[in-house]
Design an enzyme around this catalytic site. Structure first.
Site, mmCIF file in Angstrom:
data_model
loop_
_atom_site.group_PDB
_atom_site.id
_atom_site.type_symbol
_atom_site.label_atom_id
_atom_site.label_comp_id
_atom_site.label_asym_id
_atom_site.label_seq_id
_atom_site.Cartn_x
_atom_site.Cartn_y
_atom_site.Cartn_z
ATOM 1 C CG HIS A 24 36.704 36.835 52.726
ATOM 2 N ND1 HIS A 24 36.251 35.512 53.484
ATOM 3 C CD2 HIS A 24 37.106 36.488 51.482
ATOM 4 C CE1 HIS A 24 36.308 34.735 52.405
ATOM 5 N NE2 HIS A 24 36.826 35.077 51.241
ATOM 6 C CG HIS A 79 39.032 31.678 42.388
ATOM 7 N ND1 HIS A 79 40.271 31.258 42.986
ATOM 8 C CD2 HIS A 79 38.382 32.386 43.101
ATOM 9 C CE1 HIS A 79 40.228 32.050 44.019
ATOM 10 N NE2 HIS A 79 39.026 32.978 44.167
ATOM 11 C CD GLU A 81 37.692 33.137 48.051
ATOM 12 O OE1 GLU A 81 37.684 33.614 48.964
ATOM 13 O OE2 GLU A 81 37.970 33.804 46.936
ATOM 14 C CG ASP A 83 33.567 32.599 46.736
ATOM 15 O OD1 ASP A 83 34.696 31.867 46.285
ATOM 16 O OD2 ASP A 83 33.350 33.646 46.375
ATOM 17 C CG HIS A 146 41.045 37.158 45.261
ATOM 18 N ND1 HIS A 146 40.908 37.175 46.552
ATOM 19 C CD2 HIS A 146 40.141 36.483 44.785
ATOM 20 C CE1 HIS A 146 39.873 36.535 46.797
ATOM 21 N NE2 HIS A 146 39.378 35.976 45.660
ATOM 22 C CG ASP A 165 36.590 35.958 42.348
ATOM 23 O OD1 ASP A 165 35.401 35.628 42.081
ATOM 24 O OD2 ASP A 165 37.347 35.464 43.131
ATOM 25 C CE1 TYR A 193 33.860 40.308 44.102
ATOM 26 C CE2 TYR A 193 35.580 40.863 42.734
ATOM 27 C CZ TYR A 193 34.706 40.041 43.304
ATOM 28 O OH TYR A 193 35.084 38.513 43.034
ATOM 29 C CG HIS A 226 31.380 36.828 42.941
ATOM 30 N ND1 HIS A 226 30.421 35.932 43.857
ATOM 31 C CD2 HIS A 226 32.439 36.584 43.146
ATOM 32 C CE1 HIS A 226 31.287 35.378 44.521
ATOM 33 N NE2 HIS A 226 32.416 35.625 44.109
#
Length: 397
Positions: A24, A79, A81, A83, A146, A165, A193, A226
């Site tokens: 991103h 989450h 998202e 990924d 987030h 995250d 990060y 991550h």
């Protein structure tokens, strides 16, 4: 990478993305990992999150190293998202889980992504628990860290926080734990990060940290989605997150600039000389050579930012415009600043730059310095004095 047992009958089953270089607009020069975790109880087995879609095959291989996928009872989605859910549809078709456990906002997001109302969703709320037999899972919301549906999972019997995250890094390694890697690199990647993902939602991070204390969650292992798993440096990363989320700064100033024929660069170096001296850390960044996400990382704890650009087509240079748009989205806190630049026809550069700083809620300490074409010694002297002025304000705290 093969699976790793991080606690008895709890396995990292994620994948390593060695080639990721952009997330991103944030430069991920060291790649990343997509961490997923398999937890076995005496009666139920649960998979926490999945991985990026392009790694579905490797992810399934890792699951099969630990368990026959059909024996997985539940999938927890912390989450939505992509990924972390990119391979979810294929995994559900393989596993046929009894339940897909998530909160209502996450369910809405997953339905918007996959349009699969036939999935066996079980909606949980703040503080709900899940019995695995000998182990329980408690769920706590972490909204806007987030995404709005984000949550974390805590296994109290193991003092294990599966943190989504939060506390992560984009860093591809064969090592799995924080104490197995270089600590300077670890905390730089953690700061990068935070700066590029969580800085805009720092108030939400502060609320989440308070929630950990209120609920007396004291993990001895933090497993993010991550990067490295924390088992030694938990006090240090907690302290860092408190500092970052509060917008704490140190005596540090950034001079960030773009230049066409070197005039603005000369002004930047003069400002840097004015800033320099005992008690203050100074960084100069030419946008020809430095990425926006690295500057954002340096800005995380900096007290001052001074920006410079020449004018092109009655506007600032594109790289500076890109940086300022990016930083405005990150919403840095508690900064002072000033501007400088060169022009050829109309003297409007500092006015334009100051407007951009004010959009970031940076407190201006000076109207700035501008130079028509090549800066004279008088102008360079004004730049030096601008650096001195900012230095004094920085040291005053």
């Amino acid at each position: 990478m093969l699976p790793t047992e991080i606690k008895k009958d709890i396995h990292w089953v994620g994948v390593v993305d060695w080639d990721l270089r952009d997330f991103h607009g944030y430069s991920t020069e060291k790649g990343s990992t997509y961490n997923a975790y398999l937890v076995k109880g005496t009666s139920k087995t649960v998979l926490f999150d999945t991985v990026n879609a392009k790694f579905t095959g490797e992810f399934i291989e890792n699951l099969r190293e630990v368990i026959e996928p059909g024996k997985i009872d539940y999938i927890v989605c912390n989450h939505a998202e992509m990924d972390h859910t990119g391979s979810l549809a294929e995994i559900i078709d393989l596993v046929h889980p009894e339940k897909i456990i998530c909160n209502k906002i996450c369910q809405d997001a997953l339905l918007a992504h996959y349009n699969r109302s036939d999935w066996p969703f079980e909606i949980i709320k703040e503080g709900d628990g899940l019995d695995l037999g000998g182990r329980t899972v408690q769920f706590f919301g972490s909204p806007m860290i987030h995404w709005p549906e984000s949550m974390v999972s805590y296994i109290p019997e193991e003092r294990l926080l599966i943190s989504n995250d939060i506390f992560g890094q984009h860093w591809a390694t064969s090592e799995r734990f924080d104490d197995q890697v270089n600590q300077g690199e670890l905390f730089w990647q953690s700061a990068k990060y935070y700066a590029n993902i969580f800085m805009p939602t720092s108030p939400s991070v502060a609320k989440f940290l308070a929630k950990l204390e209120t609920n007396k969650l004291e993990p001895d292992m933090i497993a993010p989605d991550h990067g490295l798993i924390w088992r030694r440096g938990i006090p240090e990363i907690m302290k860092a997150y408190h500092s970052w989320s509060d917008g704490q700064t140190i005596p540090k100033a950034l001079v960030v600039y773009d230049t066409m024929w070197g005039s603005t660069a000369r002004m930047a170096r003069a400002i840097g000389r004015g800033l320099s001296g005992n008690g203050i850390s100074v960084r100069l960044f030419d946008l020809h050579y430095n990425h926006r996400s690295d500057i954002a990382t340096e800005m995380l704890d900096a007290r001052a930012i001074i920006i410079g650009s020449p004018i092109i087509n009655n506007h600032i240079l594109p790289k500076m415009a890109d940086l300022l748009s990016y930083l405005q989205g990150l919403k840095p806190m508690n900064k002072i600043g000033a501007s400088f630049g060169s022009y050829g026809w109309k003297n409007m550069i500092t006015k334009m730059l100051n407007e951009q700083l004010e959009k970031m809620k940076v407190t201006l300490v000076d109207e700035g310095v501008s130079s028509k074409y090549v800066p004279s010694q008088e102008i360079l002297g004004q730049c030096f004095e601008l650096g001195r002025k900012v230095r004094m304000v920085v040291l005053e705290g």
